[in-house]
Design a protein around this motif. Sequence first.
Motif, PDB file in Angstrom:
ATOM      1  N   ARG A 202      43.171  33.618  44.468  1.00 10.77           N
ATOM      2  CA  ARG A 202      44.467  33.099  44.931  1.00 10.77           C
ATOM      3  C   ARG A 202      45.252  34.141  45.719  1.00 10.77           C
ATOM      4  O   ARG A 202      46.417  33.917  46.051  1.00 10.77           O
ATOM      5  N   LYS A 203      44.625  35.308  45.955  1.00 12.02           N
ATOM      6  CA  LYS A 203      45.189  36.393  46.756  1.00 12.02           C
ATOM      7  C   LYS A 203      46.444  37.027  46.159  1.00 12.02           C
ATOM      8  O   LYS A 203      47.298  37.536  46.876  1.00 12.02           O
ATOM      9  N   HIS A 204      46.555  37.020  44.836  1.00 15.41           N
ATOM     10  CA  HIS A 204      47.687  37.669  44.170  1.00 15.41           C
ATOM     11  C   HIS A 204      47.396  39.144  43.881  1.00 15.41           C
ATOM     12  O   HIS A 204      48.317  39.924  43.664  1.00 15.41           O
ATOM     13  N   LEU A 205      46.110  39.505  43.856  1.00 22.25           N
ATOM     14  CA  LEU A 205      45.735  40.875  43.517  1.00 22.25           C
ATOM     15  C   LEU A 205      44.323  41.142  44.020  1.00 22.25           C
ATOM     16  O   LEU A 205      43.642  40.243  44.500  1.00 22.25           O
ATOM     17  N   TYR A 206      43.922  42.407  43.918  1.00 26.90           N
ATOM     18  CA  TYR A 206      42.539  42.787  44.185  1.00 26.90           C
ATOM     19  C   TYR A 206      41.863  43.055  42.848  1.00 26.90           C
ATOM     20  O   TYR A 206      42.500  43.537  41.915  1.00 26.90           O
ATOM     21  N   CYS A 207      40.591  42.745  42.783  1.00 26.26           N
ATOM     22  CA  CYS A 207      39.817  42.940  41.552  1.00 26.26           C
ATOM     23  C   CYS A 207      38.690  43.915  41.867  1.00 26.26           C
ATOM     24  O   CYS A 207      38.061  43.819  42.925  1.00 26.26           O
ATOM     25  N   ALA A 208      38.450  44.871  40.965  1.00 29.55           N
ATOM     26  CA  ALA A 208      37.406  45.871  41.186  1.00 29.55           C
ATOM     27  C   ALA A 208      36.734  46.206  39.863  1.00 29.55           C
ATOM     28  O   ALA A 208      37.174  45.758  38.796  1.00 29.55           O
ATOM     29  N   ARG A 209      35.691  46.971  39.952  1.00 25.59           N
ATOM     30  CA  ARG A 209      35.029  47.584  38.806  1.00 25.59           C
ATOM     31  C   ARG A 209      35.233  49.085  38.984  1.00 25.59           C
ATOM     32  O   ARG A 209      35.516  49.521  40.094  1.00 25.59           O
ATOM     33  N   PRO A 210      35.059  49.884  37.922  1.00 21.89           N
ATOM     34  CA  PRO A 210      35.229  51.332  38.119  1.00 21.89           C
ATOM     35  C   PRO A 210      34.403  51.867  39.297  1.00 21.89           C
ATOM     36  O   PRO A 210      34.910  52.660  40.099  1.00 21.89           O
ATOM     37  N   LEU A 211      33.167  51.388  39.433  1.00 23.32           N
ATOM     38  CA  LEU A 211      32.308  51.905  40.506  1.00 23.32           C
ATOM     39  C   LEU A 211      32.655  51.362  41.897  1.00 23.32           C
ATOM     40  O   LEU A 211      32.180  51.898  42.897  1.00 23.32           O
ATOM     41  N   THR A 212      33.446  50.281  41.971  1.00 20.77           N
ATOM     42  CA  THR A 212      33.789  49.722  43.290  1.00 20.77           C
ATOM     43  C   THR A 212      35.241  49.995  43.680  1.00 20.77           C
ATOM     44  O   THR A 212      35.707  49.514  44.714  1.00 20.77           O
ATOM     45  N   LEU A 213      35.971  50.762  42.854  1.00 21.78           N
ATOM     46  CA  LEU A 213      37.386  51.012  43.138  1.00 21.78           C
ATOM     47  C   LEU A 213      37.584  51.637  44.517  1.00 21.78           C
ATOM     48  O   LEU A 213      38.468  51.228  45.271  1.00 21.78           O
ATOM     49  N   HIS A 214      36.748  52.613  44.858  1.00 22.57           N
ATOM     50  CA  HIS A 214      36.900  53.274  46.158  1.00 22.57           C
ATOM     51  C   HIS A 214      36.732  52.276  47.310  1.00 22.57           C
ATOM     52  O   HIS A 214      37.543  52.238  48.229  1.00 22.57           O
ATOM     53  N   GLN A 215      35.697  51.428  47.244  1.00 27.38           N
ATOM     54  CA  GLN A 215      35.486  50.430  48.303  1.00 27.38           C
ATOM     55  C   GLN A 215      36.656  49.451  48.376  1.00 27.38           C
ATOM     56  O   GLN A 215      37.068  49.040  49.453  1.00 27.38           O
ATOM     57  N   THR A 216      37.187  49.062  47.208  1.00 19.80           N
ATOM     58  CA  THR A 216      38.330  48.145  47.175  1.00 19.80           C
ATOM     59  C   THR A 216      39.532  48.779  47.871  1.00 19.80           C
ATOM     60  O   THR A 216      40.212  48.125  48.665  1.00 19.80           O
ATOM     61  N   LEU A 217      39.794  50.042  47.584  1.00 17.07           N
ATOM     62  CA  LEU A 217      40.903  50.740  48.240  1.00 17.07           C
ATOM     63  C   LEU A 217      40.696  50.813  49.746  1.00 17.07           C
ATOM     64  O   LEU A 217      41.636  50.646  50.525  1.00 17.07           O
TER      65      LEU A 217
END
Length: 174
Positions: free
Chosen positions: A127-142
């Motif tokens: 719904r585009k209210h937030l971003y979701c990541a895993r510890p290992l994908t946090l950098h890519q999400t940022l």
Amino acid sequence: MENDGKRRLVFVTVGTTSFDALVKAVVSQNVKDELHKRGYTHLLIQMGRGTYSPTKCDGEDGSLSVDYFTFSSSIADYIRSASLVISHAGSGSIFETLKLGKPLIVVVNEDLMDNHQCELAEELEERKHLYCARPLTLHQTLMKMELESLVRYTPGDGTPVAKIIDRFLGFPDD
């Protein structure tokens, strides 16, 4: 984005749990570099029951300032003063942050069994209210994060979220 001398805080919360994987991810050099590149100046971590203690840094050398604490009776003030919140997937932390209108990255703890929090976070990301990541994908999400594309969450009709929660708890849809 160059820093104009203004304090821009990234607040990280793991709630009352232990989530060392998130703490380690957020203080990894590539994540700190990405935050700094995006103009953030301070990283404050609420680390709960975790046993991993990151290295504190005052940021005097022009790098990201890093500090942490274990618990606080209320994290609302930290969230209010943050330019970005990175949180575990606890519904309390998620909704408190969204109600305060702060950009949010939810990091799912993959070590939790039967993780309903993951489904809630993914639904809110859809719904585009937030971003979701895993510890290992946090950098890519940022790296791919575009805060202006987030849709502000307005508390109101809780029916869609209630249905998600009911589904997780095994209640049939009406």
